[in-house]
Design a protein around this motif. Structure first.
Motif, mmCIF file in Angstrom:
data_model
loop_
_atom_site.group_PDB
_atom_site.id
_atom_site.type_symbol
_atom_site.label_atom_id
_atom_site.label_comp_id
_atom_site.label_asym_id
_atom_site.label_seq_id
_atom_site.Cartn_x
_atom_site.Cartn_y
_atom_site.Cartn_z
ATOM 1 N N VAL A 198 0.853 -1.184 0.000
ATOM 2 C CA VAL A 198 0.000 0.000 0.000
ATOM 3 C C VAL A 198 0.889 1.234 0.000
ATOM 4 N N TYR A 199 0.596 2.180 -0.895
ATOM 5 C CA TYR A 199 1.394 3.393 -0.994
ATOM 6 C C TYR A 199 0.739 4.523 -0.209
ATOM 7 N N VAL A 200 1.561 5.336 0.420
ATOM 8 C CA VAL A 200 1.108 6.563 1.078
ATOM 9 C C VAL A 200 2.035 7.697 0.641
ATOM 10 N N ARG A 201 1.595 8.919 0.827
ATOM 11 C CA ARG A 201 2.431 10.063 0.486
ATOM 12 C C ARG A 201 2.912 10.708 1.786
ATOM 13 N N ARG A 202 4.229 10.872 1.926
ATOM 14 C CA ARG A 202 4.775 11.367 3.187
ATOM 15 C C ARG A 202 6.019 12.210 2.944
ATOM 16 N N ARG A 203 6.349 12.994 3.982
ATOM 17 C CA ARG A 203 7.589 13.779 3.962
ATOM 18 C C ARG A 203 8.728 12.939 4.517
ATOM 19 N N GLU A 204 9.943 13.455 4.364
ATOM 20 C CA GLU A 204 11.102 12.795 4.956
ATOM 21 C C GLU A 204 10.934 12.773 6.481
ATOM 22 N N GLY A 205 11.214 11.621 7.083
ATOM 23 C CA GLY A 205 11.105 11.493 8.530
ATOM 24 C C GLY A 205 9.721 11.122 9.024
ATOM 25 N N GLU A 206 8.755 10.887 8.103
ATOM 26 C CA GLU A 206 7.380 10.584 8.508
ATOM 27 C C GLU A 206 7.013 9.125 8.302
ATOM 28 N N ARG A 207 7.996 8.243 8.080
ATOM 29 C CA ARG A 207 7.736 6.833 7.788
ATOM 30 C C ARG A 207 6.873 6.183 8.866
ATOM 31 N N TYR A 208 7.089 6.538 10.147
ATOM 32 C CA TYR A 208 6.379 5.875 11.241
ATOM 33 C C TYR A 208 5.303 6.758 11.858
ATOM 34 N N LYS A 209 4.875 7.790 11.141
ATOM 35 C CA LYS A 209 3.758 8.615 11.594
ATOM 36 C C LYS A 209 2.470 7.814 11.417
ATOM 37 N N ASN A 210 1.546 7.898 12.380
ATOM 38 C CA ASN A 210 0.359 7.038 12.378
ATOM 39 C C ASN A 210 -0.391 7.039 11.051
ATOM 40 N N GLU A 211 -0.596 8.236 10.467
ATOM 41 C CA GLU A 211 -1.378 8.300 9.244
ATOM 42 C C GLU A 211 -0.619 7.765 8.026
ATOM 43 N N CYS A 212 0.654 7.451 8.204
ATOM 44 C CA CYS A 212 1.452 6.898 7.107
ATOM 45 C C CYS A 212 1.683 5.401 7.263
ATOM 46 N N LEU A 213 1.090 4.793 8.282
ATOM 47 C CA LEU A 213 1.306 3.371 8.557
ATOM 48 C C LEU A 213 0.178 2.519 8.000
ATOM 49 N N LEU A 214 0.478 1.251 7.776
ATOM 50 C CA LEU A 214 -0.535 0.256 7.442
ATOM 51 C C LEU A 214 -0.653 -0.667 8.643
ATOM 52 N N PRO A 215 -1.669 -0.460 9.516
ATOM 53 C CA PRO A 215 -1.794 -1.294 10.719
ATOM 54 C C PRO A 215 -1.921 -2.767 10.360
ATOM 55 N N THR A 216 -1.263 -3.614 11.143
ATOM 56 C CA THR A 216 -1.284 -5.052 10.874
ATOM 57 C C THR A 216 -1.816 -5.804 12.085
ATOM 58 N N VAL A 217 -2.324 -6.977 11.813
ATOM 59 C CA VAL A 217 -2.711 -7.907 12.871
ATOM 60 C C VAL A 217 -1.698 -9.035 12.844
ATOM 61 N N LYS A 218 -1.064 -9.308 13.966
ATOM 62 C CA LYS A 218 0.013 -10.288 14.009
ATOM 63 C C LYS A 218 -0.465 -11.664 13.554
ATOM 64 N N HIS A 219 0.422 -12.363 12.837
ATOM 65 C CA HIS A 219 0.204 -13.737 12.381
ATOM 66 C C HIS A 219 -0.852 -13.871 11.298
ATOM 67 N N ARG A 220 -1.126 -12.790 10.548
ATOM 68 C CA ARG A 220 -2.102 -12.916 9.465
ATOM 69 C C ARG A 220 -1.485 -13.720 8.322
ATOM 70 N N GLY A 221 -2.192 -14.734 7.893
ATOM 71 C CA GLY A 221 -1.723 -15.549 6.789
ATOM 72 C C GLY A 221 -0.630 -16.511 7.212
ATOM 73 N N GLY A 222 -0.134 -17.287 6.260
ATOM 74 C CA GLY A 222 0.973 -18.189 6.530
ATOM 75 C C GLY A 222 0.542 -19.636 6.565
ATOM 76 N N SER A 223 1.511 -20.551 6.490
ATOM 77 C CA SER A 223 1.197 -21.967 6.431
ATOM 78 C C SER A 223 1.757 -22.761 7.600
ATOM 79 N N ILE A 224 2.824 -22.288 8.220
ATOM 80 C CA ILE A 224 3.385 -22.975 9.381
ATOM 81 C C ILE A 224 3.617 -21.955 10.495
ATOM 82 N N THR A 225 3.108 -22.267 11.689
ATOM 83 C CA THR A 225 3.353 -21.427 12.861
ATOM 84 C C THR A 225 4.447 -22.059 13.701
ATOM 85 N N VAL A 226 5.428 -21.258 14.084
ATOM 86 C CA VAL A 226 6.517 -21.762 14.922
ATOM 87 C C VAL A 226 6.687 -20.868 16.139
ATOM 88 N N TRP A 227 7.178 -21.460 17.194
ATOM 89 C CA TRP A 227 7.568 -20.714 18.393
ATOM 90 C C TRP A 227 9.074 -20.826 18.538
#
Length: 307
Positions: free
Chosen positions: A130-159
């Motif tokens: 997903v693309y967003v438009r941001r200034r330098e230094g704004e990579r981790y600004k909330n409105e520039c993030l794609l929120p994720t849910v841990k462990h989405r997808g995948g075929s093998i779960t490991v600990w």
């Protein structure tokens, strides 16, 4: 002229309306364009073009290319959105508290920690970018993030578990892990890994997954803590950037020989081989960054960091 009829048409239209063949935006319109982009970082240049063209009172129009160029001149450039867990204000407070409490820990202190986590490895493919438009230094600004849910997808779960002394057990998960399955992992893998790699009194880190915090498992860990086997670490929620094992999962992914992964069974065999080949030097490379990680969380006032 080697251009399309539509290009000729719009060029002549601009010439008649503005006495210029260039796409032209006033300073006010550039400011409006910038505001529109900042209000919704995910708007495409075409969507912004359509909105800004509705404000053009002289009959002229601007192209998507002009929109991108003008926003680029303002320091807003399209980039792939960084993926980070959704962070609530109460979580920011806990993250900041943890970072301040541990900012003076030395490398030797961090070497006493057994870092643990679960991860899923996919046989094929990744989530779309997903693309967003941001200034330098704004990579981790909330409105520039794609929120994720841990462990989405995948075929093998490991600990897995790591320390500055080496890798602990890598365990393949079957079905849904509940508190009883997790208790079994604690008894057979987590505690033995910490005792083997670090020794009595090792610091035990785990995230705040509900099955981890169940009374059934916590009572067992408190008994081990009273016996001097381990010390519990009070871990802040949504803090993958403070856990160096997250980068080790990336190292593990990079070490996989995908050319021979054709099934879940072959993926599991490759995961085990790659896990055993992770060196102490690689582990310490990431564990040694903990002081910088804490400093980054403090600087971000509990927000996301680059780690």
């Amino acid at each position: 002229m080697k251009c399309s009829p539509s290009t000729v048409k719009y060029t002549l239209k601009r010439q008649d309306a503005t006495n210029s063949h260039q796409n032209c935006l006033s300073d006010r319109q550039v400011k409006d364009l910038k505001i529109l982009s900042l209000k919704d970082r995910r708007k495409t240049s075409r969507e912004l073009r359509d909105e800004i063209n509705t404000t053009m009172t002289n009959g002229a129009t601007v192209s998507s290319r002009t929109v991108r160029r003008k926003l680029g001149e303002e320091g807003l450039v399209g980039r792939i959105a960084a993926k980070k867990p959704l962070l609530k204000e109460k979580n920011r407070v806990k993250r900041l508290k943890f970072a301040k409490e541990h900012k003076k820990w030395t490398k030797e202190d961090w070497y006493k920690v057994l870092w643990t986590d679960e991860s899923k490895f996919e046989q094929f493919g990744n989530m779309r970018r997903v693309y967003v438009r941001r200034r330098e230094g704004e990579r981790y600004k909330n409105e520039c993030l794609l929120p994720t849910v841990k462990h989405r997808g995948g075929s093998i779960t490991v600990w897995g578990a790591i320390s500055a002394s080496g890798t602990g057990d890598l365990v393949k998960m079957y079905g849904i892990m509940d508190k009883k399955v997790y208790h079994n992992i604690l008894v057979r893998h987590r505690i033995p890994s910490g005792s083997r790699l670090i020794g009595p009194g090792f610091i035990f880190q785990e995230d705040n997954d509900p099955k981890h915090s169940s009374n059934y498992c916590q009572n067992y860990l408190r008994q081990k803590e009273s016996a001097g086997t381990l010390k519990m670490m009070d871990w802040p929620p949504q803090s993958t950037d403070l856990n160096p094992i997250e980068q080790i999962w990336g190292e593990l992914e990079n070490k996989l020989d995908r050319s021979i992964v054709h099934s879940k069974e072959s993926l599991w065999l490759e995961l085990q081989k790659a896990w055993d080949n992770i060196s102490v030097e690689v582990l310490r490379k990431y564990i040694d960054t903990l002081p910088e990680r804490c400093a980054a969380v403090i600087a971000a006032k509990g927000g996301h960091t680059k780690y």
